[in-house]
Design an enzyme around this catalytic site. Structure first.
Site, PDB file in Angstrom:
ATOM      1  N   ASP A 268       0.869  -1.167   0.000  1.00 17.85           N
ATOM      2  CA  ASP A 268       0.000   0.000   0.000  1.00 17.85           C
ATOM      3  C   ASP A 268       0.916   1.230   0.000  1.00 17.85           C
ATOM      4  O   ASP A 268       2.126   1.122   0.207  1.00 17.85           O
ATOM      5  CB  ASP A 268      -0.946   0.002   1.206  1.00 17.85           C
TER       6      ASP A 268
HETATM    7  C1  BGC Z   1      -4.989   3.418   0.112  1.00 17.88           C
HETATM    8  C2  BGC Z   1      -5.145   2.415  -1.016  1.00 17.88           C
HETATM    9  C3  BGC Z   1      -5.007   3.114  -2.339  1.00 17.88           C
HETATM   10  C4  BGC Z   1      -3.661   3.828  -2.372  1.00 17.88           C
HETATM   11  C5  BGC Z   1      -3.407   4.572  -3.665  1.00 17.88           C
HETATM   12  C6  BGC Z   1      -3.716   4.225  -0.029  1.00 17.88           C
HETATM   13  O1  BGC Z   1      -3.663   5.237   0.919  1.00 17.88           O
HETATM   14  O2  BGC Z   1      -4.988   2.749   1.352  1.00 17.88           O
HETATM   15  O3  BGC Z   1      -6.395   1.779  -0.935  1.00 17.88           O
HETATM   16  O4  BGC Z   1      -5.118   2.196  -3.381  1.00 17.88           O
HETATM   17  O5  BGC Z   1      -3.615   4.779  -1.318  1.00 17.88           O
HETATM   18  O6  BGC Z   1      -4.214   5.667  -3.787  1.00 17.88           O
END
Ligand code: BGC
Length: 754
Positions: A268
């Site tokens: 993530d």
């Molecule tokens: C979120 C993810 C997301 C990623 C990219 C993160 O903060 O937890 O779900 O895909 O950002 O935007």
């Protein structure tokens, strides 16, 4: 001589350059052999390519994508683009110097899709969604989000599907299949046990191995085995003391050894210390990626903390992903998906998923031409989807006033005027004090009782819209969020009293992202409709249902409890009464620095059933404008597990669809078992009055197993099993039995075994 040598050198260089392989799907190992260490590290870390490219996702061909993999020109390795997810593609809708727009369709949120209990519908929606991924030039949609609804307050529940792993896993599988049918990828997330937003980067989820295997990993397992997502996204949090992105147990033993995953794992979004541990654990790609991570990898390979073999393993996973992408294939995207057609899909999906919770004296459907007094600020400021990375930049949102007008109702104009004026005033006041109303929900405002009395006289019915929004980064509160605010209660009380005095009906529409309290006020409403956050076209779908053009057939993917503390998880969840407590010295803070999943497998209906706790609306519940009879239950032992069928007949007066659920009580064994567990589900086609359909199901012995933590294996007990065909978890309509003649065990890797 010197000259001869330099000619030879030049020739050699030329031949090396000549021999340098151009990446194809068949020569990945050859390419890896030709790569320098730095090039390999480059592939394992997303993001910047040159300083000017730091903002690549804001200036490149897919502006507003969340991230990318880095290109290596000399092997013909292109940059690939990763974009959110999950209720639609999230990219920047406008671009500097460009007059056209790049809006995407705002589809219903995950919880509403799961409320359809219809995997074909989900696949249809995500085929359209995946087409937007392809046609806007992205390679991977960062979705679906499948974390279990452990507690109603999780701020991202709207993105996720259910409290039950079988519903969640099968909906996720359909979601992935639909998106990937466009030859673009998905990234199932957030792996794993990311069930709260409070301190989401650091919180340590402390979960028993049994609860992990049966609940929090099970839905990922179903989706990975059935739909083979191209990628998996590890979560931010840690799990039993180790960050998930650094857990070999999770990313290699469970995901690859136990489930056979062959794709790529990415983190993530954020750079943690411990990149080396992530690489070794089997986390192939660091996102969004920065130079420190590349340097750490290079240094660790040089000093042996990462072996060449491990490095190559991860690079291979990334290259295998890259050769599948549209960017690698040189797909010429149109930037022009058919948004009109997709809006229709979004509308149909909402209509087939909205849940009717209450319908006293057949209040609904209305005739469709009534005069309606429409209350609630959310009737104008309608919540199509949540905030954060789960938000979609859509061209428009149909609000409830428009949706109902489109369905034929006439809306008392005074109320929308009143709410619009307030929204303008509130937005303007925030602007003056420098707070732009971004991600802002306009609070409910009072409507004077005298006005309501007047409206009750001149309208045929009242519709009250209760709105809630939430999103990434914070969890919801109990007060004024899970529970109604004082203003909302007063509004409901007054509308209910005054409309009922005038002999008129009151309908409540719950435009919410997550579960709210309903037990204390539901008697005030004649009907309650739950569209969750239904996407840009959702209000049209609500209009269709209120007017009876569509018969509701959605059912709850999560229990509505009587009170917040009826959930066992509520005692170990960061609601507002605990999350603002201060740390004493270095003592880790309960529910913030660590969260004990002390309830184990007793999540959702498993808990309410077992411990006899009354609920407001049970898991799987949803009403229809017609009625259904269940007959001819057949259950037979198969070679592996059982097969079952049941005939559903529409016994009412209008056409409708019925979602059928199969619950199986785990038979007696050494372990304490739930009263019953969902094992399969299906949905009929639209049945005319009197029409029948037989639905069939197959469940394997493995799907019936419970996880024996002591023996570290799945066990299916032998004995008689009773299969319940149900219209909700609280209503088994008929039963059949079969006998599992021999016990069955399935060994797993030693992941998480101490
Ligand atoms: C979120 C993810 C997301 C990623 C990219 C993160 O903060 O937890 O779900 O895909 O950002 O935007």
């Amino acid at each position: 001589m010197k000259k001869a040598l330099s000619v030879l050198g030049a020739l050699l260089c030329a031949s090396v350059a000549f021999a340098q392989p151009e990446l194809t799907a068949d020569n990945i190992d050859e390419v890896i052999k030709s790569m320098t260490l730095e090039e390999k590290a480059t592939l394992l870390v997303g993001g910047a390519v040159t300083p000017e490219f730091d903002a690549v996702t804001l200036t490149g061909p897919v502006q507003g994508a969340a991230g990318n993999t880095r290109p290596i020109e000399r092997f013909g390795i292109p940059m690939t683009y990763l974009a959110d997810g999950p209720a639609g593609l999230r990219i920047k809708p406008t671009r500097e110097g460009c007059s056209r727009t790049f809006y995407c369709t705002g589809f219903p949120v995950g919880t509403l899709l799961a409320s359809s209990w219809d995997v074909e519908l989900v696949q249809k929606v995500t085929s359209a969604l995946g087409n937007e991924v392809l046609e806007y030039g992205a390679d991977v949609l960062l979705a679906p989000g499948v974390n279990i609804h452990r507690n109603p307050l999780c701020g991202r529940n709207f993105e996720y599907f259910s409290e039950d792993p079988v519903l969640s896993g099968n909906v996720a599988a359909a979601y992935i299949t639909g998106v990937q049918s466009n030859n673009v990828g998905t990234s199932i997330k957030h792996f794993a046990a990311n069930n709260q937003e409070t301190n989401r980067l650091e919180d340590d989820a402390r979960v028993s191995v049994r609860a992990l295997r049966e609940i929090y990993l099970k839905n990922f397992e179903i989706a990975v085995r059935k739909a083979r997502p191209w990628t998996v996204m590890s979560s931010y949090n840690s799990l039993n003391g180790e960050y998930t992105q650094q857990s070999e147990d999770l990313l290699t033993k469970v995901l690859r050894q136990d489930w056979g995953f062959e794709g790529m794992v990415m983190t993530d979004w954020g750079c943690k210390e411990g990149t080396v541990k992530s690489v070794n654990a089997g986390n192939d790609l660091m996102e969004p990626g920065n130079r420190t991570e590349t340097e750490r990898i290079v240094a660790a390979v040089r000093d042996g903390r990462i072996t060449e073999e491990t490095l190559d393993r991860n690079v291979r996973n990334v290259l295998r992903y890259i050769v599948r992408t549209p960017s690698f294939r040189g797909y010429r995207f149109s930037n022009n998906p058919d948004l009109k057609a997709h809006a229709l899909v979004a509308r149909e999906a909402a209509a087939q998923s909205i849940v009717l919770l209450r319908n006293e004296d057949s209040t609904l459907p209305l005739k469709g031409d009534e005069k309606i007094a429409l209350y609630g600020i959310s009737s104008i400021d309608f919540v199509a989807g949540g905030t954060g990375s789960g938000e979609v930049n859509k061209a428009y949102v149909v609000n409830m006033a428009e949706g109902m007008q489109n369905a034929g109702f006439s809306i008392d104009p005074d109320l929308p005027d009143y709410y619009r004026a307030h929204i303008r005033y509130d937005a303007a006041s925030r602007k003056i004090i420098g707070k732009e109303p971004r991600d802002w929900r306009f609070p409910e405002i009072p409507v004077p009782a005298d006005a309501i009395r007047l409206q009750a006289g001149k309208n045929d019915a009242a519709v009250v819209v209760i709105g809630r929004n939430a999103g990434e980064g914070s969890d919801r509160n109990v007060a004024d969020d899970f529970e109604l605010t004082v203003t909302e209660r007063e509004l409901l009380n007054n509308v209910s009293n005054l409309f009922h005095q005038a002999g008129k009906k009151v309908i409540v529409v719950l435009n919410v992202g997550g579960v709210i309290e309903t037990a204390s006020w539901k008697h005030l409403a004649d009907a309650i409709l739950l569209p969750w956050s239904p996407g840009q076209e959702g209000a049209n779908a609500v209009g269709d249902i209120l007017a009876g053009r569509v018969n509701p057939s959605g059912k709850l993917p999560m229990t509505f409890p009587v009170t917040f503390f009826d959930h066992l998880s509520s005692f170990n969840f960061p609601h507002e009464y605990v999350r603002d407590l201060r740390r004493v010295g270095n003592e880790p803070l309960k529910d913030v620095d660590y969260t004990d999943y002390a309830e184990g497998i007793w999540v959702g209906y498993r808990h309410f059933d077992k411990h006899g706790v009354e609920v407001s609306y049970p898991f799987g519940f949803g009403l229809s404008y017609t009625s259904f009879d269940y007959s001819k239950p057949v259950v037979k032992a198969g070679k592996d597990g059982f097969t079952a069928s049941v005939t559903v007949t529409n016994t009412g007066r209008v056409a409708g669809r019925e979602g059928v659920q199969l619950y199986v009580p785990a038979p007696e064994g050494g372990l304490e078992k739930p009263e019953k567990e969902l094992k399969a589900f299906g949905k009929t086609a639209l049945l005319k009055p009197g029409e029948s359909q037989t639905l069939s199901f197959t469940v394997s012995a493995y799907e019936l197993a419970s996880f024996n933590e002591g023996a570290n294996r799945w066990e299916t007990a032998k004995g008689a099993y009773t299969v319940g065909f149900a219209s909700s978890s609280a209503c088994i309509r008929c039963k059949g039995t079969f006998r599992q003649t021999a016990p069955q065990c399935r060994a797993v890797s030693d992941a998480f075994v101490k």
